[in-house]
Design an enzyme around this catalytic site. Structure first.
Site, PDB file in Angstrom:
ATOM      1  N   GLY A 277       0.816  -1.204   0.000  1.00 10.41           N
ATOM      2  CA  GLY A 277       0.000   0.000   0.000  1.00 10.41           C
ATOM      3  C   GLY A 277       0.852   1.257   0.000  1.00 10.41           C
ATOM      4  O   GLY A 277       2.009   1.242   0.414  1.00 10.41           O
TER       5      GLY A 277
ATOM      6  N   ASP B 218       0.141   1.517   9.771  1.00 10.56           N
ATOM      7  CA  ASP B 218      -0.362   0.930  11.013  1.00 10.56           C
ATOM      8  C   ASP B 218       0.660   1.003  12.139  1.00 10.56           C
ATOM      9  O   ASP B 218       0.321   0.784  13.302  1.00 10.56           O
ATOM     10  CB  ASP B 218      -0.746  -0.538  10.792  1.00 10.56           C
TER      11      ASP B 218
ATOM     12  N   ARG C 146     -24.300   8.695  13.877  1.00 13.35           N
ATOM     13  CA  ARG C 146     -23.794   8.677  12.505  1.00 13.35           C
ATOM     14  C   ARG C 146     -22.426   8.006  12.509  1.00 13.35           C
ATOM     15  O   ARG C 146     -21.673   8.123  13.475  1.00 13.35           O
ATOM     16  CB  ARG C 146     -23.663  10.091  11.927  1.00 13.35           C
TER      17      ARG C 146
ATOM     18  N   LEU D 161      -8.567   7.918   2.880  1.00  4.26           N
ATOM     19  CA  LEU D 161      -8.199   9.284   3.241  1.00  4.26           C
ATOM     20  C   LEU D 161      -6.945   9.276   4.124  1.00  4.26           C
ATOM     21  O   LEU D 161      -6.132  10.202   4.083  1.00  4.26           O
ATOM     22  CB  LEU D 161      -9.337   9.980   3.982  1.00  4.26           C
ATOM     23  N   GLN D 162      -6.782   8.206   4.909  1.00  2.00           N
ATOM     24  CA  GLN D 162      -5.628   8.110   5.807  1.00  2.00           C
ATOM     25  C   GLN D 162      -4.326   7.857   5.057  1.00  2.00           C
ATOM     26  O   GLN D 162      -3.237   8.109   5.576  1.00  2.00           O
ATOM     27  CB  GLN D 162      -5.859   6.996   6.828  1.00  2.00           C
TER      28      GLN D 162
END
Length: 361
Positions: A10, A139, A278, A285-286
């Site tokens: 990623g 992470d 909600r 986005l991270q």
């Protein structure tokens, strides 16, 4: 001397900072740098190929998110299956990669990736390819390094989201649930939750009970709160020990795609408390956007250190950050060793001291 660099897995903010550091340090030594496109796939004869990286090509990339080389977590090379279960690259694929490296005259290869990519790097080393590793995972869950670039940028995204959600939640007296990344480790949720003023943080490492969460929500409203912010890592387990998934096992990556725990928590909290709720899933986005100053600096230092490891002929090593110092460790020791949030750690105790609940009591 000619060296190569590739990004695998990623993307995250700070990858271009690593490239910036590698090119800068290599140029000082009079070396040439070749960048392989789209991860290990760039090593294959019919793959996306490679480009020459020099100062002119990399000027201004320090502040850019993503990676100018591209990356992939799919394709012909090994992917991480689980915490300990790893698939090896087929012999014919490995032979093609080695042939490309030899043909281009690459004398050493820098591999930037998580423990799945670094496992492939280790296999290359074992087959005679001089390689060094640079850890990449937002992470922040590699045991061999205290911090990885991209983590600080991801936390900043979470904090910004919580700041924005707090104002709208207060206006409507709502509960807001924010789902963040974190498959095995809850560092993003923990740091983002503390920095963003969350009331409840749910982690993979601390077993939560939804009744405890609902009870805490009621308590907060009863004591004058106009809203409640809940942060939940995507890998937080349900009461029965299972994980929320959006898709079944991916045929190429062989890893379940997580997602939906935020929606689940929001739905249950609304049912149990009657409070309007909600949920927001931050998702990629991270991973996007410009890196924070910390990640720019850390990425640059990692890139420079990788070049120095090659200069010292310390192959099979991975760049590591410990006690404010950038050093190195064995790749073999680094892979498959996850750094998890310890439930009794100082940072968790600090969070509890300022009133953050982890849903376990």
């Amino acid at each position: 001397m000619r060296i190569g660099i590739l990004n695998s897995g990623g993307d995250c903010p700070g990858l271009n900072a690593v490239i910036h550091g590698v090119v800068g340090a290599a140029t000082e030594l009079g070396w040439e740098v070749i960048g392989f496109r789209d991860g290990f796939e760039g090593l294959l004869p019919n793959g996306p190929g490679h480009i020459k990286l020099d100062v002119d090509r990399t000027v201004g990339i320090l502040k850019l998110g993503g990676t100018i080389l591209g990356t992939t977590n799919k394709g012909n090379f090994a992917a991480k299956i689980g915490v300990d279960n790893v698939a090896l690259v087929p012999v014919e694929i490995m032979d093609q990669a080695k042939a490309t490296i030899k043909y281009l005259g690459i004398e050493a290869l820098i591999i930037v990736g998580g423990d799945g990519s670094l496992t492939t790097a280790l296999q290359l080393c074992n087959e005679g390819v001089p390689a060094v590793g640079v850890p990449k995972t937002i992470d922040n869950d590699l045991q061999a390094t205290a911090m990885t670039f991209g983590f600080d940028s991801a936390v900043a995204t979470v904090v910004d989201a919580l700041d924005r959600l707090h104002t709208t939640a207060d206006s409507h007296q709502r509960v807001m649930v924010v789902e963040v990344m974190g498959r095995h480790a809850g560092w993003i949720a923990l740091w983002g939750g503390i920095g963003g003023g969350a009331d409840i943080v749910l982690l993979p490492e601390i077993k939560f009970n939804i009744d405890n969460v609902a009870r805490q929500v009621n308590h907060l409203y009863a004591t004058g709160h106009r809203s409640v912010l809940i942060v939940v890592a995507e890998g937080a387990e349900l009461e029965d020990g299972s994980l929320m998934t959006r898709e079944q096992m991916d045929a190429e990556r062989r890893q379940v795609k997580l997602g939906g725990i935020g929606e689940y928590v929001g739905r249950k909290v609304e049912q149990l408390t009657g409070k309007e709720t909600r949920d927001v899933r931050l998702g990629h986005l991270q991973r996007g956007g410009s890196p924070t100053p910390l990640d720019r600096i850390l990425g640059t230092r990692f890139g420079v250190k990788a070049v120095n490891l090659i200069r010292e002929k310390k192959f099979g090593r991975m760049v590591s950050y410990q006690s404010y110092h950038v050093g190195d460790v064995s790749i073999e020791e680094a892979v498959n060793q996850l750094r998890l949030v310890q439930p009794d750690s100082e940072v968790v105790q600090a969070a509890r001291s300022v009133g953050i609940s982890f849903g376990d009591r």
